[in-house]
Design a protein around this motif. Sequence first.
Motif, PDB file in Angstrom:
ATOM      1  N   GLY A 165      44.513 -28.451  36.756  1.00 52.65           N
ATOM      2  CA  GLY A 165      44.322 -27.351  37.694  1.00 52.65           C
ATOM      3  C   GLY A 165      44.474 -27.811  39.128  1.00 52.65           C
ATOM      4  O   GLY A 165      45.113 -27.147  39.949  1.00 52.65           O
ATOM      5  N   SER A 166      43.924 -28.978  39.439  1.00 55.77           N
ATOM      6  CA  SER A 166      44.053 -29.486  40.804  1.00 55.77           C
ATOM      7  C   SER A 166      45.494 -29.910  41.085  1.00 55.77           C
ATOM      8  O   SER A 166      45.962 -29.803  42.209  1.00 55.77           O
ATOM      9  CB  SER A 166      43.093 -30.651  41.039  1.00 55.77           C
ATOM     10  N   THR A 167      46.212 -30.386  40.053  1.00 55.98           N
ATOM     11  CA  THR A 167      47.621 -30.747  40.234  1.00 55.98           C
ATOM     12  C   THR A 167      48.440 -29.512  40.568  1.00 55.98           C
ATOM     13  O   THR A 167      49.242 -29.524  41.502  1.00 55.98           O
ATOM     14  CB  THR A 167      48.180 -31.423  38.963  1.00 55.98           C
ATOM     15  N   PHE A 168      48.240 -28.449  39.804  1.00 54.38           N
ATOM     16  CA  PHE A 168      48.970 -27.214  40.073  1.00 54.38           C
ATOM     17  C   PHE A 168      48.580 -26.634  41.429  1.00 54.38           C
ATOM     18  O   PHE A 168      49.419 -26.103  42.155  1.00 54.38           O
ATOM     19  CB  PHE A 168      48.738 -26.184  38.966  1.00 54.38           C
ATOM     20  N   SER A 169      47.311 -26.757  41.766  1.00 54.02           N
ATOM     21  CA  SER A 169      46.841 -26.285  43.060  1.00 54.02           C
ATOM     22  C   SER A 169      47.511 -27.074  44.187  1.00 54.02           C
ATOM     23  O   SER A 169      47.909 -26.504  45.207  1.00 54.02           O
ATOM     24  CB  SER A 169      45.325 -26.424  43.147  1.00 54.02           C
ATOM     25  N   PHE A 170      47.640 -28.394  43.992  1.00 53.84           N
ATOM     26  CA  PHE A 170      48.289 -29.234  44.996  1.00 53.84           C
ATOM     27  C   PHE A 170      49.723 -28.777  45.235  1.00 53.84           C
ATOM     28  O   PHE A 170      50.153 -28.614  46.382  1.00 53.84           O
ATOM     29  CB  PHE A 170      48.274 -30.698  44.545  1.00 53.84           C
ATOM     30  N   PHE A 171      50.492 -28.581  44.159  1.00 48.82           N
ATOM     31  CA  PHE A 171      51.880 -28.169  44.325  1.00 48.82           C
ATOM     32  C   PHE A 171      51.993 -26.766  44.917  1.00 48.82           C
ATOM     33  O   PHE A 171      52.893 -26.483  45.698  1.00 48.82           O
ATOM     34  CB  PHE A 171      52.642 -28.269  43.002  1.00 48.82           C
ATOM     35  N   GLY A 172      51.070 -25.901  44.572  1.00 48.71           N
ATOM     36  CA  GLY A 172      51.060 -24.569  45.179  1.00 48.71           C
ATOM     37  C   GLY A 172      50.790 -24.636  46.672  1.00 48.71           C
ATOM     38  O   GLY A 172      51.457 -23.957  47.464  1.00 48.71           O
TER      39      GLY A 172
END
Length: 70
Positions: free
Chosen positions: A12-19
């Motif tokens: 979730g934090s990875t996807f949040s980072f890319f977003g």
Amino acid sequence: MAFMDKMKRGFGSTFSFFGDAWSELRKVKWPSRKELTSYTLVVMGTVAFVTLYFYVLDLGISELIRLVIE
């Protein structure tokens, strides 16, 4: 179960980072074609100058070392 929760939080934090990164990229003022060309020419000129400078410096130092050795 704790392992799976950690995995979900990690992804979730990875996807949040890319977003977040994508949204920041939208705010960037990209250079125009003319600006990009001029920046590229400045960089190429600087690289050519520094290359020539170190080439001449290397020749000079090599010649001095050759004179000292002989």
